[in-house]
Design an enzyme around this catalytic site. Structure first.
Site, mmCIF file in Angstrom:
data_model
loop_
_atom_site.group_PDB
_atom_site.id
_atom_site.type_symbol
_atom_site.label_atom_id
_atom_site.label_comp_id
_atom_site.label_asym_id
_atom_site.label_seq_id
_atom_site.Cartn_x
_atom_site.Cartn_y
_atom_site.Cartn_z
ATOM 1 N N GLY A 184 -36.611 -22.043 -24.443
ATOM 2 C CA GLY A 184 -36.698 -22.300 -23.013
ATOM 3 C C GLY A 184 -35.345 -22.595 -22.391
ATOM 4 O O GLY A 184 -34.586 -23.413 -22.907
ATOM 5 N N GLY B 166 -34.829 -23.741 -19.186
ATOM 6 C CA GLY B 166 -34.979 -24.529 -17.971
ATOM 7 C C GLY B 166 -34.009 -25.696 -17.995
ATOM 8 O O GLY B 166 -33.038 -25.733 -18.763
ATOM 9 N N PHE B 167 -34.264 -26.687 -17.157
ATOM 10 C CA PHE B 167 -33.378 -27.856 -17.086
ATOM 11 C C PHE B 167 -33.262 -28.542 -18.441
ATOM 12 O O PHE B 167 -32.162 -28.905 -18.879
ATOM 13 C CB PHE B 167 -33.908 -28.851 -16.051
ATOM 14 C CG PHE B 167 -33.754 -28.392 -14.630
ATOM 15 C CD1 PHE B 167 -32.510 -28.397 -14.019
ATOM 16 C CD2 PHE B 167 -34.849 -27.951 -13.907
ATOM 17 C CE1 PHE B 167 -32.360 -27.971 -12.709
ATOM 18 C CE2 PHE B 167 -34.706 -27.516 -12.593
ATOM 19 C CZ PHE B 167 -33.463 -27.530 -11.998
ATOM 20 N N GLU C 173 -42.804 -27.825 0.725
ATOM 21 C CA GLU C 173 -41.535 -27.162 1.033
ATOM 22 C C GLU C 173 -41.740 -25.672 1.274
ATOM 23 O O GLU C 173 -41.094 -25.085 2.157
ATOM 24 C CB GLU C 173 -40.543 -27.371 -0.110
ATOM 25 C CG GLU C 173 -40.020 -28.791 -0.198
ATOM 26 C CD GLU C 173 -38.940 -28.955 -1.262
ATOM 27 O OE1 GLU C 173 -38.053 -29.802 -1.069
ATOM 28 O OE2 GLU C 173 -38.998 -28.240 -2.289
ATOM 29 N N ASP D 165 -41.359 -30.321 -19.031
ATOM 30 C CA ASP D 165 -42.703 -30.191 -18.460
ATOM 31 C C ASP D 165 -43.787 -30.016 -19.511
ATOM 32 O O ASP D 165 -44.943 -30.353 -19.283
ATOM 33 C CB ASP D 165 -42.759 -28.980 -17.518
ATOM 34 C CG ASP D 165 -41.945 -29.180 -16.244
ATOM 35 O OD1 ASP D 165 -41.232 -30.193 -16.164
ATOM 36 O OD2 ASP D 165 -42.031 -28.327 -15.348
#
Length: 450
Positions: free
Chosen positions: A2, A4-5, A168, A296
């Site tokens: 992964g 991601g962050f 948003e 997550d």
């Protein structure tokens, strides 16, 4: 696993702390970039270009990680191997000594009639680009149509999810249509309808009543109809039916009703908590040698809250810090040292509602309007990992403020429906039996992991 962050923060820390002789690092990711997810609504609304929120993994001078262009579709912990489906559709098997599970999350969906066929998401860069094209296309088609019913349906947009992403998205895209309609003299601006729907009784409850009300006032002031305590009963090509009985003629349903851990976690056979992988405070997976989980997809205990059973929310703030902390724990394990529990106190929340509006709660200080939007953008700008990305984002913001948008469609996926399944590949994962077929040569220690 992964990019991601969480995954990128972990890899970067490992690159800095481990020498070439200590470890070989492999990153499994379909894309060679880290997506700055919180800015996706601004990509969809045209404020930012897609490239500005895609941070290259190959730009760093210290880069020495081997990147496998594909997504993990199965893990065999007994064989210590991962099955990867590459971007060319081939299956390859990667052995490991230590496995970091950071596959992130997918859009949470439910068994609602028509949802899988007609809903669009806002979780990937491709989805944001597609949504922008789709919304502008509805304006083009409505402008050309002489059928009043068709025009009404094309100009009605429904966003489901009253969290940060949904709020948003609705706010930014409403500004897009508000500004774009000036280029469509045949469309009455009053015909454009935006609906934000959420089953929760409050909008963004994490912000508190005061800021939630401020956000509600901003949205309703722009003409967005917010329906709380309501969800979608069914959806088809021409309408969205809500659980309160209302039928909204609409060709656009944007689904942002929360996230769920990557389906990969469900294939491990390990203990989960609300779909997220259960891990210890140092982020090791109990009972699985050399396996770690974060971000997550993992239920990382939130020790800073001091509440029994509290787990960290799936935010970028936690993911980045977990990545660094997990890397330090892996280094400690390799060097025979003691691991440390992850502890981080939440620094607050920021919500950019586009234009000059926002609601933010940095360090517990409640802000709304222009000051909140300034704080939100300053936070996002500072959190971007590279100076190149910061320059691109700031340039985009300034250019958009000065010159506006040309509302151009790229034609991306024009011939496809662009559903959640098309973009998030939630049906790509293998069964345990299929995984074992791919890892047969690795079982029983036949191959030494790198």
């Amino acid at each position: 696993m992964g990019a991601g962050f969480a995954g990128v923060a972990c890899v970067r820390r490992l690159e800095r702390r481990l020498t070439d002789r200590e470890a070989l690092i492999t990153l499994l990711s379909p894309f060679s970039y880290q997506l700055y997810l919180p800015l996706l609504p601004q990509v969809a609304s045209g404020v930012l270009t897609p490239q500005s929120v895609a941070l290259s993994l190959r730009r760093s001078q210290r880069h020495r990680t081997r990147i496998v262009p594909g997504g993990a579709v199965g893990v065999d912990t007994a064989a210590k191997a991962v099955v990867v489906r590459t971007i060319s559709g081939e299956y390859v098997t990667e052995p490991y000594d230590h496995l970091v599970l950071a596959p992130g999350s997918v859009t949470r969906s439910f068994d609602i009639p028509g949802l899988a066929e007609h809903a669009r998401g806002m979780k990937t860069l491709a989805e944001a680009v597609y949504i922008r094209d789709h919304v502008i296309a509805q304006l083009d088609l409505a402008d050309a149509s002489n059928d009043e019913a068709e025009r009404a349906a094309r100009l009605c947009f429904v966003v489901v999810g009253g969290g940060y992403a949904g709020t948003e998205t609705a706010a930014c895209l409403q500004l897009l249509t508000h500004n774009a309609v000036k280029r469509y003299p045949r469309i009455d601006p009053r015909l454009i309808k935006w609906h934000l729907v959420d089953i929760a009784p409050k909008l963004m409850p994490e912000l508190g009543d005061k800021l939630g009300s401020a956000a509600m006032n901003i949205l309703t002031g722009r003409g967005i109809e917010v329906s709380l305590g309501v969800s979608v009963a069914s959806v088809d090509e021409e309408s969205v039916t809500l659980t309160d009985g209302r039928v909204l003629p609409s060709r656009t349903l944007i689904w942002t009703a929360g996230v769920a851990a990557s389906p990969l976690i469900g294939t491990l056979g390990a203990e989960t908590l609300r779909g997220r992988l259960v891990v210890s405070p140092d982020m090791a997976v109990p009972g699985l040698d050399g396996v770690w989980g974060l971000g997550d997809a993992a239920a990382v205990p939130d020790l800073a809250k001091g509440e029994e059973g509290a787990i960290c929310p799936p935010t970028a703030q936690h993911a980045m810090r977990q990545g660094k902390a997990l890397a330090d724990n892996m280094v400690a394990t390799l060097r025979g040292e003691k691991t440390q529990p992850y502890v981080h106190k939440d620094l607050g929340l920021v919500v950019d509602l586009g234009g000059m509006d926002g609601v933010s709660k940095p360090l517990g200080v409640e802000l709304h309007g222009m000051p909140a939007q300034a704080v939100a953008r300053a936070y996002h700008w500072s959190a971007l990992r590279t100076n190149v990305a910061k320059t691109r984002v700031m340039t985009n913001w300034l250019l958009n403020a000065a010159a506006g948008d040309d509302f151009v469609r790229t034609g991306f996926l024009a011939a496809k429906a662009g559903t959640l399944r098309d973009f998030e590949y939630t049906d790509a994962y293998l069964t345990p039996e299929q995984v074992r077929l791919h890892t047969a040569s690795f079982r029983g220690g036949a191959v030494e992991a790198g």
